[in-house]
Write an enzyme that holds these catalytic residues in place. Sequence first.
Site, PDB file in Angstrom:
ATOM      1  N   ASP A 162       0.844  -1.202   0.000  1.00  0.00           N
ATOM      2  CA  ASP A 162       0.000   0.000   0.000  1.00  0.00           C
ATOM      3  C   ASP A 162       0.881   1.255   0.000  1.00  0.00           C
ATOM      4  O   ASP A 162       0.616   2.230  -0.696  1.00  0.00           O
ATOM      5  CB  ASP A 162      -0.916  -0.019   1.226  1.00  0.00           C
ATOM      6  N   HIS A 190      -4.961  -3.157   5.879  1.00  0.00           N
ATOM      7  CA  HIS A 190      -4.690  -3.464   4.466  1.00  0.00           C
ATOM      8  C   HIS A 190      -6.020  -3.868   3.830  1.00  0.00           C
ATOM      9  O   HIS A 190      -6.348  -5.054   3.719  1.00  0.00           O
ATOM     10  CB  HIS A 190      -3.658  -4.583   4.338  1.00  0.00           C
TER      11      HIS A 190
HETATM   12  P1  NAD Z   1      -1.808 -18.548  -4.023  1.00  0.00           P
HETATM   13  O1  NAD Z   1      -3.123 -19.204  -3.897  1.00  0.00           O
HETATM   14  O2  NAD Z   1      -1.133 -18.465  -5.351  1.00  0.00           O
HETATM   15  O3  NAD Z   1      -0.794 -19.235  -3.041  1.00  0.00           O
HETATM   16  C1  NAD Z   1      -1.123 -19.496  -1.728  1.00  0.00           C
HETATM   17  C2  NAD Z   1      -0.414 -20.777  -1.385  1.00  0.00           C
HETATM   18  O4  NAD Z   1      -0.595 -20.984  -0.005  1.00  0.00           O
HETATM   19  C3  NAD Z   1      -0.976 -21.992  -2.121  1.00  0.00           C
HETATM   20  O5  NAD Z   1       0.097 -22.675  -2.759  1.00  0.00           O
HETATM   21  C4  NAD Z   1      -1.611 -22.818  -1.019  1.00  0.00           C
HETATM   22  O6  NAD Z   1      -1.470 -24.207  -1.243  1.00  0.00           O
HETATM   23  C5  NAD Z   1      -0.819 -22.355   0.181  1.00  0.00           C
HETATM   24  N1  NAD Z   1      -1.496 -22.485   1.468  1.00  0.00           N
HETATM   25  C6  NAD Z   1      -2.793 -22.269   1.747  1.00  0.00           C
HETATM   26  N2  NAD Z   1      -3.024 -22.531   3.038  1.00  0.00           N
HETATM   27  C7  NAD Z   1      -1.834 -22.882   3.578  1.00  0.00           C
HETATM   28  C8  NAD Z   1      -1.440 -23.272   4.859  1.00  0.00           C
HETATM   29  N3  NAD Z   1      -2.312 -23.362   5.855  1.00  0.00           N
HETATM   30  N4  NAD Z   1      -0.144 -23.575   5.070  1.00  0.00           N
HETATM   31  C9  NAD Z   1       0.744 -23.510   4.070  1.00  0.00           C
HETATM   32  N5  NAD Z   1       0.421 -23.162   2.814  1.00  0.00           N
HETATM   33  C10 NAD Z   1      -0.858 -22.848   2.580  1.00  0.00           C
HETATM   34  O7  NAD Z   1      -1.968 -17.100  -3.364  1.00  0.00           O
HETATM   35  P2  NAD Z   1      -0.971 -15.863  -3.455  1.00  0.00           P
HETATM   36  O8  NAD Z   1      -1.324 -15.057  -4.629  1.00  0.00           O
HETATM   37  O9  NAD Z   1       0.431 -16.325  -3.274  1.00  0.00           O
HETATM   38  O10 NAD Z   1      -1.440 -15.013  -2.178  1.00  0.00           O
HETATM   39  C11 NAD Z   1      -1.221 -15.465  -0.864  1.00  0.00           C
HETATM   40  C12 NAD Z   1      -1.902 -14.557   0.129  1.00  0.00           C
HETATM   41  O11 NAD Z   1      -1.341 -13.252   0.084  1.00  0.00           O
HETATM   42  C13 NAD Z   1      -3.399 -14.348  -0.107  1.00  0.00           C
HETATM   43  O12 NAD Z   1      -4.055 -14.339   1.148  1.00  0.00           O
HETATM   44  C14 NAD Z   1      -3.477 -12.969  -0.719  1.00  0.00           C
HETATM   45  O13 NAD Z   1      -4.728 -12.368  -0.517  1.00  0.00           O
HETATM   46  C15 NAD Z   1      -2.410 -12.289   0.080  1.00  0.00           C
HETATM   47  N6  NAD Z   1      -1.887 -11.023  -0.445  1.00  0.00           N
HETATM   48  C16 NAD Z   1      -1.608 -10.053   0.467  1.00  0.00           C
HETATM   49  C17 NAD Z   1      -1.083  -8.854   0.047  1.00  0.00           C
HETATM   50  C18 NAD Z   1      -0.765  -7.749   1.037  1.00  0.00           C
HETATM   51  O14 NAD Z   1      -0.440  -6.647   0.610  1.00  0.00           O
HETATM   52  N7  NAD Z   1      -0.828  -7.980   2.344  1.00  0.00           N
HETATM   53  C19 NAD Z   1      -0.839  -8.636  -1.311  1.00  0.00           C
HETATM   54  C20 NAD Z   1      -1.129  -9.663  -2.221  1.00  0.00           C
HETATM   55  C21 NAD Z   1      -1.666 -10.870  -1.773  1.00  0.00           C
HETATM   56  C1  LMR Z   2      -3.509  -6.647  -2.802  1.00  0.00           C
HETATM   57  O1  LMR Z   2      -3.630  -5.611  -2.150  1.00  0.00           O
HETATM   58  O2  LMR Z   2      -3.084  -6.670  -3.973  1.00  0.00           O
HETATM   59  C2  LMR Z   2      -3.859  -7.954  -2.169  1.00  0.00           C
HETATM   60  O3  LMR Z   2      -4.134  -7.798  -0.824  1.00  0.00           O
HETATM   61  C3  LMR Z   2      -4.878  -8.697  -2.914  1.00  0.00           C
HETATM   62  C4  LMR Z   2      -6.249  -8.249  -2.516  1.00  0.00           C
HETATM   63  O4  LMR Z   2      -7.009  -9.114  -2.085  1.00  0.00           O
HETATM   64  O5  LMR Z   2      -6.549  -7.057  -2.642  1.00  0.00           O
END
Ligand code: NAD
Ligand code: LMR
Length: 328
Positions: A162, A190
Site C-alpha cells: 500500500d 490493508h
Molecule cells: P496462491 O493461492 O497463489 O498461493 C497461496 C499458497 O498458499 C498456495 O500454494 C496454497 O497451497 C498455500 N497455502 C494455503 N493454506 C496454507 C497453509 N495453511 N499452510 C501452508 N500453505 C498454505 O496465493 P498468493 O497469490 O500467493 O497469495 C497469498 C496470500 O497473500 C493471499 O491471502 C493474498 O490475498 C495475500 N496477499 C496479500 C497482500 C498484502 O499486501 N498484504 C498482497 C497480495 C496478496
Molecule cells: C492486494 O492488495 O493486492 C492484495 O491484498 C490482494 C487483494 O485481495 O486485494
Amino acid sequence: MAKAPVRVAVTGAAGQIGYALLFRIVSGEMLGRDQPVILQLLELPLERAQRALKGVMMELEDCAFPLLAGVIGTSDPKVAFRDADYALLVGARPRGRGMERSDLLQENAKIFIEQGRALDEVASRDIRVIVVGNPANTNALIAMKSASGLPRENFTSMMRLDHNRALSMLAGRAGKPVAAVERMVVWGNHSPTMYPDIRYATIEGERASDLVDAAWYKETYIPSVAKRGAAIIEARGTSSAASAANAAIAHMRDWALGTSGRWVTMGVVSDGSYGIPEGLVYGVPCTCEAGSWQRVEGLEIDAFSRQMMDRTLEELLEERDGISPLLS
Ligand code: NAD
Ligand code: LMR
C-alpha cells in the site's frame, strides 16, 4: 569470515507470491548479499501443493545460488518454523473476483492460530514475522496472540505494498521520481478502508500537498490507492504477486538492515498512541534500525485524518470481534 546461515520460513511457498519471493530471498535482496540462508518451506499436505513445492525446490537447486545453504520442504508447521529467524506467512486462501477480505476472515483465522502456536513452540525467540496472507492485519493479530511466548513486536503485517502504491501514484501525479518522495504514511488496515496520508510527505524537499490538488487527493488518490488490490484482481484475474513479493522483501530488508531514517509503513502492534487501541495490528509510519522498528511518534492528527483513521480502525475492531471467539 563468512556469516552463519539464518533460517527463513516461507508459508504458501508454491503459490504465486512464493514463486516471486523465494528466488529474490536467496539472491540476497532481503538480508544482504553476504547472508547465507536456509529456506524452510511450508505448503498444504495436498498432493498438488506438495508436487508444486517440489518443483520450486528443484528450480532453486538449479539456480546454484551461492547464498542458499539448504532447503527444507514440508507440510508440518513445526518443521517449517523450527529455529526460524524470519517467517513470511504468505499461505492463505486469496481473494477472488467480487470477494471482500472479510469473507476470508474465518477461513484464514484457523491457519494463523495453528501457525502462531507452532511458532511459539519451535521458532527462534528472536524470530521476526511478516504476515502477508489476507486479511493480513488480523491474521498477524491472531498469530501474535497464539504465540504468547514470543515478543508481540516481532509480529507485523504487510502494509508496504500500500505504501509503495501510494508513493508511485503520488510521484506520477506530481511528475517527480518515486525515489524523491519521503515521509509517506498509510494508516490502518490493508483493505479499502486504509488511509494514505500525504500531509507529511515531501518531494524533493517540497510539501507534497502543495504539488497536487486537494480534490484529486481526496476524491481520486485515496480511493485509488485503497482499491488498487481489487483493480489488479480485475485486470489479472488473480491477485497481485510480484509487487506483493517485492513489498515483503522490502519490509523484511528494512526491518533487518534499517531504513536510515526513512519512513516506511508497517502493520505493528499498537501501544495505544494515535487513538489506536492497545494490542491491535494497525498500519503506522515506522523507522527501523538494527533489527527493530520504532513507530514515528508525535504526528498531529487533524479532523479529516481522525475520521479516516477511525473508519479503518472500526473495520479492524469488527475483524477482531469476528475472530475473538476462536482465540479464547
Ligand atoms: P496462491 O493461492 O497463489 O498461493 C497461496 C499458497 O498458499 C498456495 O500454494 C496454497 O497451497 C498455500 N497455502 C494455503 N493454506 C496454507 C497453509 N495453511 N499452510 C501452508 N500453505 C498454505 O496465493 P498468493 O497469490 O500467493 O497469495 C497469498 C496470500 O497473500 C493471499 O491471502 C493474498 O490475498 C495475500 N496477499 C496479500 C497482500 C498484502 O499486501 N498484504 C498482497 C497480495 C496478496
Ligand atoms: C492486494 O492488495 O493486492 C492484495 O491484498 C490482494 C487483494 O485481495 O486485494
